[in-house]
Design a protein around this motif. Structure first.
Motif, PDB file in Angstrom:
ATOM      1  N   CYS A 145       0.837  -1.191   0.000  1.00 55.71           N
ATOM      2  CA  CYS A 145       0.000   0.000   0.000  1.00 55.71           C
ATOM      3  C   CYS A 145       0.878   1.250   0.000  1.00 55.71           C
ATOM      4  O   CYS A 145       1.823   1.354   0.793  1.00 55.71           O
ATOM      5  CB  CYS A 145      -0.921   0.010   1.222  1.00 55.71           C
ATOM      6  N   GLY A 146       0.567   2.194  -0.863  1.00 57.52           N
ATOM      7  CA  GLY A 146       1.342   3.424  -0.935  1.00 57.52           C
ATOM      8  C   GLY A 146       1.060   4.388   0.194  1.00 57.52           C
ATOM      9  O   GLY A 146       1.716   5.431   0.292  1.00 57.52           O
ATOM     10  N   PHE A 147       0.122   4.044   1.091  1.00 55.83           N
ATOM     11  CA  PHE A 147      -0.247   4.956   2.175  1.00 55.83           C
ATOM     12  C   PHE A 147       0.129   4.390   3.549  1.00 55.83           C
ATOM     13  O   PHE A 147       0.877   5.018   4.292  1.00 55.83           O
ATOM     14  CB  PHE A 147      -1.738   5.284   2.093  1.00 55.83           C
ATOM     15  N   CYS A 148      -0.362   3.191   3.885  1.00 57.44           N
ATOM     16  CA  CYS A 148       0.002   2.598   5.183  1.00 57.44           C
ATOM     17  C   CYS A 148       1.212   1.675   5.062  1.00 57.44           C
ATOM     18  O   CYS A 148       1.764   1.244   6.061  1.00 57.44           O
ATOM     19  CB  CYS A 148      -1.173   1.827   5.770  1.00 57.44           C
ATOM     20  N   HIS A 149       1.590   1.354   3.812  1.00 59.32           N
ATOM     21  CA  HIS A 149       2.762   0.523   3.493  1.00 59.32           C
ATOM     22  C   HIS A 149       2.626  -0.928   3.960  1.00 59.32           C
ATOM     23  O   HIS A 149       3.607  -1.660   4.022  1.00 59.32           O
ATOM     24  CB  HIS A 149       4.051   1.141   4.074  1.00 59.32           C
ATOM     25  N   CYS A 168      -7.130   4.353   4.033  1.00 57.82           N
ATOM     26  CA  CYS A 168      -6.216   4.436   2.891  1.00 57.82           C
ATOM     27  C   CYS A 168      -6.969   4.790   1.611  1.00 57.82           C
ATOM     28  O   CYS A 168      -6.464   5.544   0.777  1.00 57.82           O
ATOM     29  CB  CYS A 168      -5.459   3.115   2.718  1.00 57.82           C
ATOM     30  N   ILE A 169      -8.169   4.241   1.452  1.00 50.21           N
ATOM     31  CA  ILE A 169      -8.985   4.572   0.288  1.00 50.21           C
ATOM     32  C   ILE A 169      -9.322   6.060   0.290  1.00 50.21           C
ATOM     33  O   ILE A 169      -9.255   6.739  -0.741  1.00 50.21           O
ATOM     34  CB  ILE A 169     -10.277   3.730   0.280  1.00 50.21           C
ATOM     35  N   GLU A 170      -9.653   6.603   1.467  1.00 55.79           N
ATOM     36  CA  GLU A 170      -9.959   8.022   1.582  1.00 55.79           C
ATOM     37  C   GLU A 170      -8.720   8.873   1.305  1.00 55.79           C
ATOM     38  O   GLU A 170      -8.790   9.906   0.623  1.00 55.79           O
ATOM     39  CB  GLU A 170     -10.511   8.338   2.976  1.00 55.79           C
ATOM     40  N   ALA A 171      -7.561   8.420   1.823  1.00 58.76           N
ATOM     41  CA  ALA A 171      -6.312   9.158   1.591  1.00 58.76           C
ATOM     42  C   ALA A 171      -5.962   9.183   0.107  1.00 58.76           C
ATOM     43  O   ALA A 171      -5.510  10.206  -0.424  1.00 58.76           O
ATOM     44  CB  ALA A 171      -5.172   8.521   2.393  1.00 58.76           C
ATOM     45  N   GLN A 172      -6.179   8.053  -0.579  1.00 56.90           N
ATOM     46  CA  GLN A 172      -5.898   8.023  -2.010  1.00 56.90           C
ATOM     47  C   GLN A 172      -6.849   8.947  -2.763  1.00 56.90           C
ATOM     48  O   GLN A 172      -6.445   9.644  -3.705  1.00 56.90           O
ATOM     49  CB  GLN A 172      -6.021   6.598  -2.559  1.00 56.90           C
ATOM     50  N   LYS A 173      -8.101   8.961  -2.354  1.00 60.51           N
ATOM     51  CA  LYS A 173      -9.084   9.826  -3.004  1.00 60.51           C
ATOM     52  C   LYS A 173      -8.669  11.291  -2.876  1.00 60.51           C
ATOM     53  O   LYS A 173      -8.710  12.062  -3.851  1.00 60.51           O
ATOM     54  CB  LYS A 173     -10.461   9.613  -2.368  1.00 60.51           C
ATOM     55  N   GLN A 174      -8.248  11.682  -1.663  1.00 58.87           N
ATOM     56  CA  GLN A 174      -7.828  13.061  -1.448  1.00 58.87           C
ATOM     57  C   GLN A 174      -6.567  13.388  -2.237  1.00 58.87           C
ATOM     58  O   GLN A 174      -6.425  14.486  -2.791  1.00 58.87           O
ATOM     59  CB  GLN A 174      -7.599  13.303   0.047  1.00 58.87           C
ATOM     60  N   GLN A 175      -5.657  12.400  -2.301  1.00 59.56           N
ATOM     61  CA  GLN A 175      -4.425  12.616  -3.068  1.00 59.56           C
ATOM     62  C   GLN A 175      -4.739  12.808  -4.547  1.00 59.56           C
ATOM     63  O   GLN A 175      -4.179  13.677  -5.207  1.00 59.56           O
ATOM     64  CB  GLN A 175      -3.471  11.438  -2.889  1.00 59.56           C
TER      65      GLN A 175
END
Length: 339
Positions: free
Chosen positions: A211-215, A232-239
């Motif tokens: 995972c590119g966010f929590c690794h 992580c899904i939310e973080a990717q959406k914001q990114q």
């Protein structure tokens, strides 16, 4: 009294309910249905990775069983402390717990020959031979089960599935007034569960990704960049939204730059008479330009979808600009002076 493991796979939400190593009686199994633990496929994959990577506990386990066989007529072996140490160091692990349970059951069945009443003289003469035979069977069982459990094919669609099993596992149906909960029985080493998950992994072409966010590691396709955790899904959406806003102009600039660059060579072809006197070659040039523009459109959409910067698009644009330049110069060289 034996133990059993029951499970139910929920493919839609990628989870599995497991009740592990419960007493093999109707009451115990029925009670276990009400107290199953739910794991995601990703959790099981990470526990399996830890199980396969840390072999020190198995060496200690092997030594303990070998020693127990040599003590008079062999003794009961408790593994509670061993499981507790593993959990303390590596966290809860259903594969380690299942493996230990399965091996201990095998140990108890095989050492029974050492507990049978027998003539004292015969027992003394044959005990070492019996102990050696039990030890040989036990070590073979431990090695075979461990090798099957550590196969990486179950969590990687690129690996070949090499093991086949025929299981006579029972189907456990726990019904109340509203629902039917259908579970299946697995061996305690969870090989049946691994095989079923492996089938889903290969069917869906999943592989182990980071995972590119929590690794953390997760099961996904090569194009996925984040796991299935909500945060992580939310973080990717914001990114994606931030990068899209930041790079929208940059994406468009790269395409406009390519288009303007090729238009310059189109003008040269017109001035050289290629469009008028060699329309087939001119059309071929324009078609090549559009095909490359379409490729850039596809790449742009993929970059936007995954929230990635323009670097890859810029590289592709430079490649296509060089190709179009070479094509235009060749046409001018071949036909420009003959028009």
């Amino acid at each position: 009294m034996g133990t059993t493991t029951i499970y139910r796979i929920n493919e839609t939400d990628r989870t599995i309910n497991i009740a592990q190593s419960v007493d093999d009686t109707d009451e115990s199994v029925h009670g276990a249905v009400l107290n199953t633990r739910t794991y995601t496929f990703d959790e099981l994959m990470n526990q399996h990775k830890i199980f396969c990577e840390h072999t020190e506990p198995y060496d200690a386990f092997r030594d303990r069983l070998n020693s127990a066989l040599r003590i008079d007529r062999s003794i009961d072996v408790s593994t509670d402390d061993m499981i507790a140490r593993f959990i303390a160091e590596y966290g809860e692990n259903i594969f380690f717990r299942g493996y230990v349970t399965s091996v201990i059951e095998f140990y108890d069945r095989e050492r029974y020959v050492l507990l049978k009443p027998n003539d004292v003289v015969i027992a003394k003469l044959n005990r070492r031979k019996i102990q050696d035979e039990v030890a040989r069977k036990l070590m073979k069982y431990m090695d075979t089960q461990f090798t099957l459990m550590c196969s990486d094919a179950c969590f990687n669609c690129k690996a070949n599935m090499e093991h086949f099993m025929v299981q006579s596992g029972r189907t456990v149906i726990a019904a109340d007034d509203y629902t039917f909960n259908v579970f299946r029985e697995s061996d305690n080493c969870l090989l049946t569960i691994l095989a079923e998950i492996g089938q889903l992994v290969h069917k869906n072409k999943w592989t182990v990704c980071e995972c590119g966010f929590c690794h953390k590691l997760f099961l996904g396709t090569e194009s996925e960049v984040c796991c299935h955790a909500p945060e992580c899904i939310e973080a990717q959406k914001q990114q994606k939204e931030a990068i899209y806003k930041e790079n929208t102009k940059a994406y468009s600039y790269v395409k406009r730059d390519y288009d303007a660059y090729v238009r310059g060579y189109k003008k040269k072809l017109v001035e050289a008479g290629i469009e008028k006197y060699h329309p087939a070659e001119f059309d071929e040039f324009m078609q090549a330009k559009q095909e490359r523009m379409d490729d850039m459109d596809k790449l742009k959409k993929r970059l936007i979808r995954n929230g990635l910067p323009t670097k890859e698009l810029e590289k592709l644009s430079a490649k296509y600009k060089a190709e179009m330049k070479a094509m235009a110069e060749e046409l001018v060289e071949r036909f420009g002076k003959k028009g």
